[in-house]
Design a protein around this motif. Structure first.
Motif, mmCIF file in Angstrom:
data_model
loop_
_atom_site.group_PDB
_atom_site.id
_atom_site.type_symbol
_atom_site.label_atom_id
_atom_site.label_comp_id
_atom_site.label_asym_id
_atom_site.label_seq_id
_atom_site.Cartn_x
_atom_site.Cartn_y
_atom_site.Cartn_z
ATOM 1 N N LEU A 53 0.809 -1.528 0.047
ATOM 2 C CA LEU A 53 -0.140 -0.275 -0.083
ATOM 3 C C LEU A 53 0.641 1.250 -0.096
ATOM 4 N N LYS A 54 0.642 1.837 -1.139
ATOM 5 C CA LYS A 54 1.202 3.425 -1.320
ATOM 6 C C LYS A 54 0.833 4.404 -1.002
ATOM 7 N N ALA A 85 3.976 -1.109 16.607
ATOM 8 C CA ALA A 85 5.087 0.074 15.974
ATOM 9 C C ALA A 85 5.305 -0.419 14.464
ATOM 10 N N PHE A 86 5.394 -2.167 14.037
ATOM 11 C CA PHE A 86 5.208 -1.948 12.648
ATOM 12 C C PHE A 86 4.131 -1.087 12.499
ATOM 13 N N LEU A 92 4.434 5.212 7.661
ATOM 14 C CA LEU A 92 5.704 6.276 7.756
ATOM 15 C C LEU A 92 6.617 5.887 6.788
ATOM 16 N N ASN A 93 6.711 5.125 6.121
ATOM 17 C CA ASN A 93 7.853 4.281 5.309
ATOM 18 C C ASN A 93 7.302 4.387 4.104
ATOM 19 N N SER A 94 5.707 3.960 3.804
ATOM 20 C CA SER A 94 5.507 4.426 2.675
ATOM 21 C C SER A 94 4.746 5.381 2.003
ATOM 22 N N LEU A 102 7.752 15.290 8.538
ATOM 23 C CA LEU A 102 6.933 14.545 9.642
ATOM 24 C C LEU A 102 7.878 12.682 9.672
ATOM 25 N N LYS A 103 8.471 12.191 8.971
ATOM 26 C CA LYS A 103 8.797 11.409 8.991
ATOM 27 C C LYS A 103 10.213 10.858 10.176
#
Length: 105
Positions: A53-54, A85-86, A92-94, A102-103
Motif C-alpha cells: 500500500l502506497k 510499532a510495525f 511512515l515508510n510508505s 513528518l518521518k
C-alpha cells in the motif's frame, strides 16, 4: 433432515465443491475446512495489500490512513498479530518524499 435443508439453501456451484456426506455433522465439518482454506487466502491477500500500500498523489493522507486502518482491522479479525510499532513503521515508510519532515519527527 438438517442435511437436506442445508443443501437446499446452497447454490449448485457451492454445493458441488463439497464431498457427499450422509450426516449433517460431517457436512458442517467439510464446510468449516473450506472456510479455513478461504481464510488463509484472504490473510495472504490482506498481508500483500498491507505491504504494498502506497499513498497515491491524487488521494489525501486521510484516505490513505483509513485504507491502512481498514486492512489492519481485517487482519486482526483473522487473528494475525500485528504490533503497533510495525504499523507506524509501515505507514511512515510508505509516504512519499514530500513527507520527510513528518518521518523525521
Amino acid at each position: 433432515m438438517a442435511l437436506m435443508v442445508m443443501k437446499m439453501t446452497m447454490s449448485d456451484t457451492v454445493k458441488g465443491s463439497f464431498a457427499t456426506c450422509d450426516k449433517a455433522k460431517d457436512f458442517l465439518e467439510d464446510v468449516g475446512t473450506k472456510f479455513k482454506e478461504s481464510e488463509k487466502a484472504e490473510m495472504g491477500d490482506m498481508m500483500t495489500t498491507l505491504t504494498t500500500l502506497k499513498l497515491d498523489e491524487n488521494e489525501s493522507v486521510r484516505e490513505y490512513i483509513l485504507k491502512l486502518i481498514e486492512t489492519i482491522a481485517k487482519l486482526r479479525e483473522l487473528d494475525v498479530p500485528i504490533g503497533d510499532a510495525f504499523i507506524v513503521h509501515m505507514a511512515l515508510n510508505s509516504l512519499p518524499p514530500k513527507f520527510n519532515q513528518l518521518k523525521i519527527s
